[in-house]
Design a protein around this motif. Sequence first.
Motif, PDB file in Angstrom:
ATOM      1  N   ASP A   1      16.640  52.878  29.185  1.00 30.66           N
ATOM      2  CA  ASP A   1      18.018  52.873  28.705  1.00 30.66           C
ATOM      3  C   ASP A   1      18.921  52.485  29.875  1.00 30.66           C
ATOM      4  OD1 ASP A   1      20.565  53.292  27.761  1.00 30.66           O
ATOM      5  OD2 ASP A   1      20.097  55.203  26.786  1.00 30.66           O
ATOM      6  N   PRO A   2      19.592  51.335  29.808  1.00 32.02           N
ATOM      7  CA  PRO A   2      20.417  50.914  30.946  1.00 32.02           C
ATOM      8  C   PRO A   2      21.536  51.889  31.280  1.00 32.02           C
ATOM      9  CG  PRO A   2      20.809  49.534  29.017  1.00 32.02           C
ATOM     10  CD  PRO A   2      19.603  50.367  28.718  1.00 32.02           C
ATOM     11  N   ALA A   3      21.899  52.741  30.329  1.00 35.28           N
ATOM     12  CA  ALA A   3      22.935  53.730  30.607  1.00 35.28           C
ATOM     13  C   ALA A   3      22.462  54.816  31.567  1.00 35.28           C
ATOM     14  CB  ALA A   3      23.411  54.362  29.302  1.00 35.28           C
ATOM     15  N   ASP A   4      21.140  54.906  31.756  1.00 29.85           N
ATOM     16  CA  ASP A   4      20.582  55.973  32.590  1.00 29.85           C
ATOM     17  C   ASP A   4      20.354  55.558  34.039  1.00 29.85           C
ATOM     18  OD1 ASP A   4      20.556  57.598  30.397  1.00 29.85           O
ATOM     19  OD2 ASP A   4      18.455  57.236  29.902  1.00 29.85           O
ATOM     20  N   CYS A   5      20.811  54.374  34.420  1.00 30.81           N
ATOM     21  CA  CYS A   5      20.595  53.950  35.807  1.00 30.81           C
ATOM     22  C   CYS A   5      21.895  53.425  36.392  1.00 30.81           C
ATOM     23  CB  CYS A   5      19.503  52.889  35.900  1.00 30.81           C
ATOM     24  SG  CYS A   5      19.934  51.308  35.144  1.00 30.81           S
ATOM     25  N   GLY A   6      21.921  53.302  37.682  1.00 30.57           N
ATOM     26  CA  GLY A   6      23.121  52.822  38.359  1.00 30.57           C
ATOM     27  C   GLY A   6      23.097  51.340  38.650  1.00 30.57           C
ATOM     28  N   HIS A   7      22.331  50.601  37.878  1.00 27.99           N
ATOM     29  CA  HIS A   7      22.133  49.180  38.144  1.00 27.99           C
ATOM     30  C   HIS A   7      23.438  48.399  38.130  1.00 27.99           C
ATOM     31  CE1 HIS A   7      19.696  45.502  38.263  1.00 27.99           C
ATOM     32  NE2 HIS A   7      20.446  45.010  37.292  1.00 27.99           N
TER      33      HIS A   7
END
Length: 315
Positions: A209-215
Motif C-alpha cells: 500500500d503506497p500510503a504505508d511508506c514514505g516514498h
Amino acid sequence: MRALAPALDDAELAVTADALALGQWARVRTLLTGTGTDWDLRGHRLTVLATSPGSAAWAADWLLAEPDSGDAATLLALATVRLAVRGASSTTAAARACATAAGMLPDDPTPWLGALILARRCGTPEGQEHAFRQIRARHRDHHHAHHLMTAALAERQPDGGDGPRHPAHDFAARAAERAPADSPLALLPVVAHAERYRALAAAGLAPPDPADCGHWSTPHAHQVLQAAFDWWLEWEGEDHPRRTIDLNFLAHAMFHEGRMAEAAALFQRIGPHPTRAPWSYAGRDAEAAFRAARATALRRAGTPAPGAALLMTKV
C-alpha cells in the motif's frame, strides 16, 4: 464512462477500435490516414487498436487485401507483439512482424515501438536500448517510448535504493532536461518515481500500500513533484494524446505526498479517464484505488493551495 478505457479521451479511436473488433479494418485505414505523421498520436492509436479482439487476424486480412499497406503491417506487428507478450504467439513471429513493418515504413517509429514493447516484456536490456535508440532517431521525444524505458530501468538494481542517481531517475531527469519546453516529458521524473515504487514493492522492499511508506515524502520526491506540478500549471498545450496518463501519475503522486488540494484539482482535471498505471501498482485494483483516492482528496481538500486554484480554472 468506460472504466480504464485504453483509448482515453480519443472518442474517434474508441469507435474505430470497436469497429475493428467486428472486422471493419477500413475504418482503421481512414483513422490512420487522418492521423498522419503525428507520431505520438499514431503510436497511441495503433497500440490501442492492437488490443481489439481479433486485431491480429483482421490486420492480416487487411494486409492480404492491400499487401503494400504499411499501416496494415504495423497494426499486425503491434497485435502480434501483444499476443507474444500474453504467450499466445512466439516472440520470433512478433519480432519478424515488427521488422517487416519497419522495412515498409522506414521513417515511422511505431514498428520500433512494437519492438520496444516486446523487448520490455520478453527481451534483454540490450534489445530495449536498441529499439529505444531507433525510436528516438525517428522521433526524439516519443512519449510512450520514454515511459517504457523508464519502467524498464526502474526494475534494474531492485535493492539499490531509490536515490536520484538510480538509472530510472537519472534517465527521466535527463530526458526532461533535453525535451522542448512544452513537452510532457517534463513530467517523466514523476513517472520514474512511481515506477521505482512498483519495482521496490515487487521486490518486497516497499509495502504493497503506497500510503504505508514514505516514498513520496523524501526531499528528492518533493522536489520532483513540485517542479512537475509547477510545469503543468503553465502548460498550454493540453492536446497531447497521452496527457491523461501523465495527469494520473501526477495525481497519484500528489495524493500520496498528502497534498490534497493539488490532488483534488488534478482529479477534477482527469474527469472520467483514470488509467491503469500507476493506480494498479503493487497489485491493487486500479479503478477502486483511483476512486478511493479521488473521494478522499475531494473530501479533505480545503482552501486550494497556491497554484491549485489556477489549475481548477483549467478544468
